[in-house]
Write an enzyme that holds these catalytic residues in place. Structure first.
Site, mmCIF file in Angstrom:
data_model
loop_
_atom_site.group_PDB
_atom_site.id
_atom_site.type_symbol
_atom_site.label_atom_id
_atom_site.label_comp_id
_atom_site.label_asym_id
_atom_site.label_seq_id
_atom_site.Cartn_x
_atom_site.Cartn_y
_atom_site.Cartn_z
ATOM 1 N N TYR A 109 0.854 -1.190 0.000
ATOM 2 C CA TYR A 109 0.000 0.000 0.000
ATOM 3 C C TYR A 109 0.890 1.241 0.000
ATOM 4 O O TYR A 109 1.842 1.328 0.780
ATOM 5 C CB TYR A 109 -0.874 0.015 1.262
ATOM 6 N N GLU A 197 -3.634 7.502 -3.988
ATOM 7 C CA GLU A 197 -3.526 6.216 -3.291
ATOM 8 C C GLU A 197 -3.327 5.083 -4.284
ATOM 9 O O GLU A 197 -4.108 4.932 -5.223
ATOM 10 C CB GLU A 197 -4.802 5.967 -2.472
#
Ligand code: GDP
Ligand code: MN
Length: 390
Positions: A109, A197
């Protein structure tokens, strides 16, 4: 404003971030053609909606033949996808993204967000890619790496390498991931994004780093500098009432209460909303009609609130200094006549031309409930709405 994965990937790619080859498709037919063009052995067919969690909801399918691409596309296109981020009503899929499949070895991530504490960008990274980061933060906060960049400072190679090694990467992959992270940073800065993101960023079996998913959010106040981003707006993803409000240049935000609020000036709006709460009600929106409140705009604002099925009553609290209260009254009467006015409406008008304003309301014969003091307004509308409910 948020944008779609396919748009975000395009922007990332043009800033040097590795993304798998892929293309958006608006029909099943197009999806098949894109798959053929890609000439891959494995394809991923992905629903394009402004919400994550698509994978678990059946909005992401990894397939191994053109027939399966067609099957997956047929299944996802037009489907009402319900994910934790769409809310219970879900979101209808109108676009697909078809991309070349990747041989995933590990998912990570990475995100960059504006940090209001440092006034700079904070890089957030985790070895727990593919999962919702909120969940990781709650269950295993030690697995979240946060790196705060100084405001206006560039991100240095050493900082990016440090993050990569904290993610457990070794040798060559440290350099590849660091370059990837620097390119994501460059994208964030050059687009003035609020949030970028990548979840997941993956390392493939071939030891390459790719962005498999991408999400971006922007502050609309920056759009005068970023017309290209403003043009990425997808009206299907916006609240229809907020869109309508934008057309009339009204500052409108939908909230979850039952009392429609129409006010001039943000300060008066906040005070009015507080007052509604104090009196046991809940505002259904924030609305500031400030600026040139012509009768047309007032009427548009009123009709917009009235058309919201959650709105059980409307409170109009306007102080007309620059704007004349007779213009406001005129707009209210026009709109109220059009909607037949079955919901209670409390009006407090003060300011320029107030005698004329009050006369227009009175002569209309419409059941406006008048309030003269500030305190009275909220009390009256909360009571009127409660009475309707009985
Ligand atoms: P989200 O669920 O809306 O966040 O959608 P993602 O784009 O993140 O996809 C969800 C998951 O699908 C990823 O975490 C991956 O595990 C998987 N996935 C996505 N693309 C590929 C791919 O190219 N190959 C493989 N094997 N899995 C993929
Ligand atoms: Mn994802």
């Amino acid at each position: 404003m948020n944008i779609h994965e396919y748009q975000a990937k395009e922007l990332l790619k043009s800033n040097g971030v590795n993304v798998p080859n892929g293309k958006v498709a608006f029909t099943v037919e197009e999806a098949i053609n894109v798959a053929k063009e890609l000439n891959a052995g494995v394809w991923v067919v992905k629903a394009q909606i402004h919400a994550g969690g698509r994978g678990k909801a059946g909005g992401v399918k990894v397939v191994k033949s053109i027939e399966e691409v067609e099957q997956a596309a047929k299944e996802i296109m037009g489907k009402n996808l319900v994910t934790p981020q769409t809310g219970p009503q879900g979101k209808i899929v109108k676009k697909l993204y078809v991309e070349e499949g990747s041989n995933i070895e590990k998912e990570f991530y990475i995100s960059m967000v504006i940090d209001r504490e440092t006034n700079g960008i904070t890089v957030i990274a985790s070895t727990e890619g593919g999962m919702e980061i909120e969940e990781v933060a709650e269950k295993t906060p030690e697995k979240i790496i946060k790196h705060k960049l100084k405001p206006c400072a560039n991100m240095e190679m050493d900082e990016a390498k440090d993050i990569a090694s904290k993610l457990g990467l070794k040798d060559d992959l440290i350099d590849k991931a660091a370059n990837f992270i620097l390119s994501v940073h460059k994208t964030t800065i050059s687009l003035e994004a609020l949030m970028v993101e990548i979840n997941p960023m993956v390392i493939t079996k071939e030891k390459e780093v790719y962005a498999l998913d991408a999400k971006m959010g922007f502050d609309e106040n920056s759009f005068y500098r970023h017309e290209d981003i403003a043009n990425l707006r997808d009206e299907d993803e916006e609240d229809p009432l907020e869109l309508e409000a934008k057309k009339h240049d009204l500052n409108y935000v939908k909230l979850d209460g039952e009392i429609g609020v129409m006010v001039n000036g943000a300060g008066l709006a906040m005070a009015t909303m507080d007052l509604i709460k104090q009196n046991g009600g809940k505002p259904a929106n924030f609305m500031d009609i400030a600026g040139a409140a012509t009768p047309e705009r007032v009427a548009a604002a009123f009709k917009l609130l009235y058309s919201d099925k959650d709105v059980k009553g409307i409170l109009c609290n306007v102080f007309g200094g620059m704007m004349r209260t007779n213009s406001i009254a005129e707009g209210l009467v026009t709109a109220a006549n059009e909607v037949k006015m079955a919901k209670p409406v409390v009006v407090r008008l003060e300011g320029t031309n107030i005698e004329l304003g009050r006369k227009i309301l009175k002569d209309s014969g419409l059941p406006f409930i008048n309030a003269s003091t500030f305190g009275e307004t909220a009390k009256k509308i909360v009571e009127a709405v409660k009475k309707e409910e009985k």
